[in-house]
Design a protein around this motif. Structure first.
Motif, PDB file in Angstrom:
ATOM      1  N   ALA A  56       0.840  -1.198   0.000  1.00  0.00           N
ATOM      2  CA  ALA A  56       0.000   0.000   0.000  1.00  0.00           C
ATOM      3  C   ALA A  56       0.872   1.244   0.000  1.00  0.00           C
ATOM      4  CB  ALA A  56      -0.918   0.009   1.222  1.00  0.00           C
ATOM      5  N   ILE A  57       0.477   2.233  -0.806  1.00  0.00           N
ATOM      6  CA  ILE A  57       1.071   3.568  -0.755  1.00  0.00           C
ATOM      7  C   ILE A  57       0.062   4.458  -0.042  1.00  0.00           C
ATOM      8  CG2 ILE A  57       1.922   5.538  -2.078  1.00  0.00           C
ATOM      9  CD1 ILE A  57       2.527   3.592  -4.373  1.00  0.00           C
ATOM     10  N   ILE A  58       0.440   5.001   1.111  1.00  0.00           N
ATOM     11  CA  ILE A  58      -0.511   5.791   1.895  1.00  0.00           C
ATOM     12  C   ILE A  58       0.082   7.151   2.252  1.00  0.00           C
ATOM     13  CG2 ILE A  58      -1.591   3.704   2.845  1.00  0.00           C
ATOM     14  CD1 ILE A  58      -0.194   4.317   5.500  1.00  0.00           C
ATOM     15  N   THR A 102       0.683  10.594  -7.776  1.00  0.00           N
ATOM     16  CA  THR A 102       1.765  11.146  -8.595  1.00  0.00           C
ATOM     17  C   THR A 102       2.950  10.190  -8.642  1.00  0.00           C
ATOM     18  OG1 THR A 102       1.110  13.429  -8.124  1.00  0.00           O
ATOM     19  CG2 THR A 102       3.389  13.071  -8.815  1.00  0.00           C
ATOM     20  N   LEU A 103       3.291   9.604  -7.511  1.00  0.00           N
ATOM     21  CA  LEU A 103       4.388   8.637  -7.466  1.00  0.00           C
ATOM     22  C   LEU A 103       4.110   7.463  -8.402  1.00  0.00           C
ATOM     23  CD1 LEU A 103       6.979   7.429  -6.217  1.00  0.00           C
ATOM     24  CD2 LEU A 103       5.542   6.520  -4.374  1.00  0.00           C
ATOM     25  N   LEU A 104       2.893   6.945  -8.358  1.00  0.00           N
ATOM     26  CA  LEU A 104       2.547   5.801  -9.197  1.00  0.00           C
ATOM     27  C   LEU A 104       2.552   6.176 -10.676  1.00  0.00           C
ATOM     28  CD1 LEU A 104       1.756   2.858  -8.424  1.00  0.00           C
ATOM     29  CD2 LEU A 104      -0.610   3.518  -8.905  1.00  0.00           C
ATOM     30  N   VAL A 110       1.492  -6.823  -6.050  1.00  0.00           N
ATOM     31  CA  VAL A 110       0.436  -5.820  -6.141  1.00  0.00           C
ATOM     32  C   VAL A 110       0.877  -4.575  -5.388  1.00  0.00           C
ATOM     33  CG1 VAL A 110      -1.950  -5.266  -5.530  1.00  0.00           C
ATOM     34  CG2 VAL A 110      -1.363  -7.589  -6.296  1.00  0.00           C
ATOM     35  N   VAL A 111       0.765  -3.415  -6.034  1.00  0.00           N
ATOM     36  CA  VAL A 111       1.054  -2.132  -5.391  1.00  0.00           C
ATOM     37  C   VAL A 111      -0.158  -1.235  -5.610  1.00  0.00           C
ATOM     38  CG1 VAL A 111       2.560  -0.110  -5.293  1.00  0.00           C
ATOM     39  CG2 VAL A 111       3.532  -2.365  -5.820  1.00  0.00           C
ATOM     40  N   ALA A 112      -0.746  -0.735  -4.526  1.00  0.00           N
ATOM     41  CA  ALA A 112      -1.965   0.056  -4.637  1.00  0.00           C
ATOM     42  C   ALA A 112      -1.877   1.341  -3.839  1.00  0.00           C
ATOM     43  CB  ALA A 112      -3.173  -0.758  -4.155  1.00  0.00           C
ATOM     44  N   VAL A 113      -2.280   2.442  -4.452  1.00  0.00           N
ATOM     45  CA  VAL A 113      -2.515   3.674  -3.701  1.00  0.00           C
ATOM     46  C   VAL A 113      -3.783   3.438  -2.889  1.00  0.00           C
ATOM     47  CG1 VAL A 113      -3.129   6.109  -3.861  1.00  0.00           C
ATOM     48  CG2 VAL A 113      -1.416   5.140  -5.414  1.00  0.00           C
ATOM     49  N   HIS A 114      -3.693   3.697  -1.588  1.00  0.00           N
ATOM     50  CA  HIS A 114      -4.794   3.323  -0.692  1.00  0.00           C
ATOM     51  C   HIS A 114      -5.076   4.468   0.269  1.00  0.00           C
ATOM     52  CE1 HIS A 114      -7.468   0.483   1.193  1.00  0.00           C
ATOM     53  NE2 HIS A 114      -6.888   0.593   2.361  1.00  0.00           N
ATOM     54  N   LEU A 157       3.322  -7.686 -12.310  1.00  0.00           N
ATOM     55  CA  LEU A 157       3.208  -6.568 -11.381  1.00  0.00           C
ATOM     56  C   LEU A 157       1.912  -5.822 -11.686  1.00  0.00           C
ATOM     57  CD1 LEU A 157       4.269  -4.469  -9.302  1.00  0.00           C
ATOM     58  CD2 LEU A 157       5.554  -3.422 -11.190  1.00  0.00           C
ATOM     59  N   TYR A 158       1.070  -5.663 -10.668  1.00  0.00           N
ATOM     60  CA  TYR A 158      -0.200  -4.962 -10.818  1.00  0.00           C
ATOM     61  C   TYR A 158      -0.152  -3.669 -10.015  1.00  0.00           C
ATOM     62  CZ  TYR A 158      -2.051  -9.124 -13.042  1.00  0.00           C
ATOM     63  OH  TYR A 158      -2.256 -10.169 -13.925  1.00  0.00           O
ATOM     64  N   LEU A 159      -0.362  -2.541 -10.693  1.00  0.00           N
ATOM     65  CA  LEU A 159      -0.359  -1.227 -10.066  1.00  0.00           C
ATOM     66  C   LEU A 159      -1.775  -0.668 -10.121  1.00  0.00           C
ATOM     67  CD1 LEU A 159       2.882   0.259 -11.695  1.00  0.00           C
ATOM     68  CD2 LEU A 159       2.669  -1.047  -9.573  1.00  0.00           C
ATOM     69  N   LEU A 160      -2.300  -0.283  -8.970  1.00  0.00           N
ATOM     70  CA  LEU A 160      -3.685   0.182  -8.881  1.00  0.00           C
ATOM     71  C   LEU A 160      -3.734   1.518  -8.158  1.00  0.00           C
ATOM     72  CD1 LEU A 160      -3.581  -3.151  -7.994  1.00  0.00           C
ATOM     73  CD2 LEU A 160      -5.983  -2.872  -8.591  1.00  0.00           C
ATOM     74  N   ASP A 161      -4.454   2.477  -8.744  1.00  0.00           N
ATOM     75  CA  ASP A 161      -4.561   3.813  -8.172  1.00  0.00           C
ATOM     76  C   ASP A 161      -5.934   3.967  -7.532  1.00  0.00           C
ATOM     77  OD1 ASP A 161      -4.217   6.426  -7.490  1.00  0.00           O
ATOM     78  OD2 ASP A 161      -3.777   7.150  -9.510  1.00  0.00           O
ATOM     79  N   GLU A 162      -5.986   3.904  -6.200  1.00  0.00           N
ATOM     80  CA  GLU A 162      -7.221   4.041  -5.428  1.00  0.00           C
ATOM     81  C   GLU A 162      -8.288   3.037  -5.891  1.00  0.00           C
ATOM     82  OE1 GLU A 162      -7.713   5.985  -2.846  1.00  0.00           O
ATOM     83  OE2 GLU A 162      -6.550   7.841  -3.018  1.00  0.00           O
ATOM     84  N   PRO A 163      -7.999   1.737  -5.864  1.00  0.00           N
ATOM     85  CA  PRO A 163      -8.954   0.752  -6.402  1.00  0.00           C
ATOM     86  C   PRO A 163     -10.259   0.650  -5.623  1.00  0.00           C
ATOM     87  CG  PRO A 163      -7.174  -0.345  -5.222  1.00  0.00           C
ATOM     88  CD  PRO A 163      -6.778   1.093  -5.343  1.00  0.00           C
ATOM     89  N   PHE A 164     -10.277   1.102  -4.364  1.00  0.00           N
ATOM     90  CA  PHE A 164     -11.488   0.970  -3.553  1.00  0.00           C
ATOM     91  C   PHE A 164     -12.259   2.285  -3.411  1.00  0.00           C
ATOM     92  CE2 PHE A 164      -8.233  -1.961  -1.712  1.00  0.00           C
ATOM     93  CZ  PHE A 164      -8.741  -3.124  -2.287  1.00  0.00           C
ATOM     94  N   ALA A 165     -11.808   3.336  -4.080  1.00  0.00           N
ATOM     95  CA  ALA A 165     -12.459   4.638  -3.943  1.00  0.00           C
ATOM     96  C   ALA A 165     -13.837   4.615  -4.601  1.00  0.00           C
ATOM     97  CB  ALA A 165     -11.603   5.732  -4.565  1.00  0.00           C
TER      98      ALA A 165
END
Length: 278
Positions: free
Chosen positions: A61-63, A72-74, A217-221, A185-193
């Motif tokens: 998680a990126i928090i 922006t980082l992603l 898996v890397v996700a902005v969370h 590699l799976y990158l997700l930007d706010e997948p639960f928003a």
């Protein structure tokens, strides 16, 4: 965008006083490694000289607070937006040489949902990397797209226009498109928003299955209350890197306080980080 380095060359990391720092080693097995990444909107940096390493076979998680540079980082790592400096590596290679190993799920708010296309068309877009934009999908590939829709519970909506779906359904479709790419590699930007509870559970189940299959898996969370339940690794950012590591050791009261700058109530911090400490 920073130019790729020659083989064996190590990235030079900018420091706050403008002097070059000692080169930082890049882990060869890390699914995603960022070194010295800086992104600026005008004169103000959105991300400043950030190093990050996201481990294999993990959910990361990126928090951070709003405006901290998470998305922006992603995006800069992917090249969706330009980076002022820094280098990005995927499994030890410059990202330009390893894009086929990445699948990306953007923020739902950034997508034009009025575009006239069906659910199946969107998922099949994840297969074009193999056949080219003008290539024809084989029956086997079409079957793969249907299987990916089934994995996210959207098989019955295959011929529905994408704009007719709810927010949660749209997010599931974009996850199915990522699954169709069969990435490492799976990158997700706010997948639960903005999704309902059932969709959130469905998405996290799929992501945990990917991890079990050896994917990263890397996700902005944004929901701090679920970090411990959902993720193994956490990266805390507020323009600069604050901390990173396993959730058990990095998701602490001290690191959260440093990241959010006193915006979190003490009682809330204690609930999020029962171990406390820095």
């Amino acid at each position: 965008m920073a130019s790729p380095m020659s083989p064996g060359q190590q990235p030079t990391i900018a420091t706050e006083n403008g002097r070059a720092a000692r080169p930082v080693a890049v882990p060869s097995g890390a699914p995603l490694a960022v070194r010295g990444l800086t992104v600026s909107y005008g004169e103000k940096p959105a991300v400043f000289s950030v190093d990050a390493t996201f481990p294999a076979e993990s959910m990361s998680a990126i928090i951070g607070p709003n405006g901290a540079g998470k998305s922006t980082l992603l995006k800069a790592s992917l090249g969706v937006i330009p980076r002022l400096s820094g280098d990005v590596y995927v499994f030890g290679q410059a990202i330009e040489k390893a894009r086929e190993r990445i699948a990306y799920v953007p923020q739902r708010a950034s997508v034009d949902w009025d575009f006239p296309t069906t659910v199946m068309d969107v998922v099949q877009m994840g297969l074009y990397r193999r056949v080219g934009l003008l290539g024809r999908l084989s029956g086997r590939m079409a079957a793969r797209a249907r299987d990916c829709l089934d994995r996210v519970g959207m098989a019955d909506f295959a011929h529905r226009q994408i704009g007719q779906l709810s927010g949660g359904q749209q997010q599931r479709v974009f996850l199915a498109r990522a699954l169709a790419q069969d990435a490492d590699l799976y990158l997700l930007d706010e997948p639960f928003a903005g999704v309902d509870a059932a969709t959130e559970r469905a998405i996290i189940d799929v992501l945990k299955t990917l991890k079990a299959e050896g994917k990263a898996v890397v996700a902005v969370h944004h929901d701090l209350s679920t970090v411990r339940d959902y993720f193994d690794h956490v990266f805390l950012i507020n323009v600069r890197r604050i901390a990173e590591g396993p959730v058990a050791t990095a998701f602490t009261t001290g690191n959260l306080q440093a990241t959010y700058g006193g915006r979190l109530a003490a009682t809330h911090l204690d609930e999020l980080s029962p171990t406390g400490g820095a």
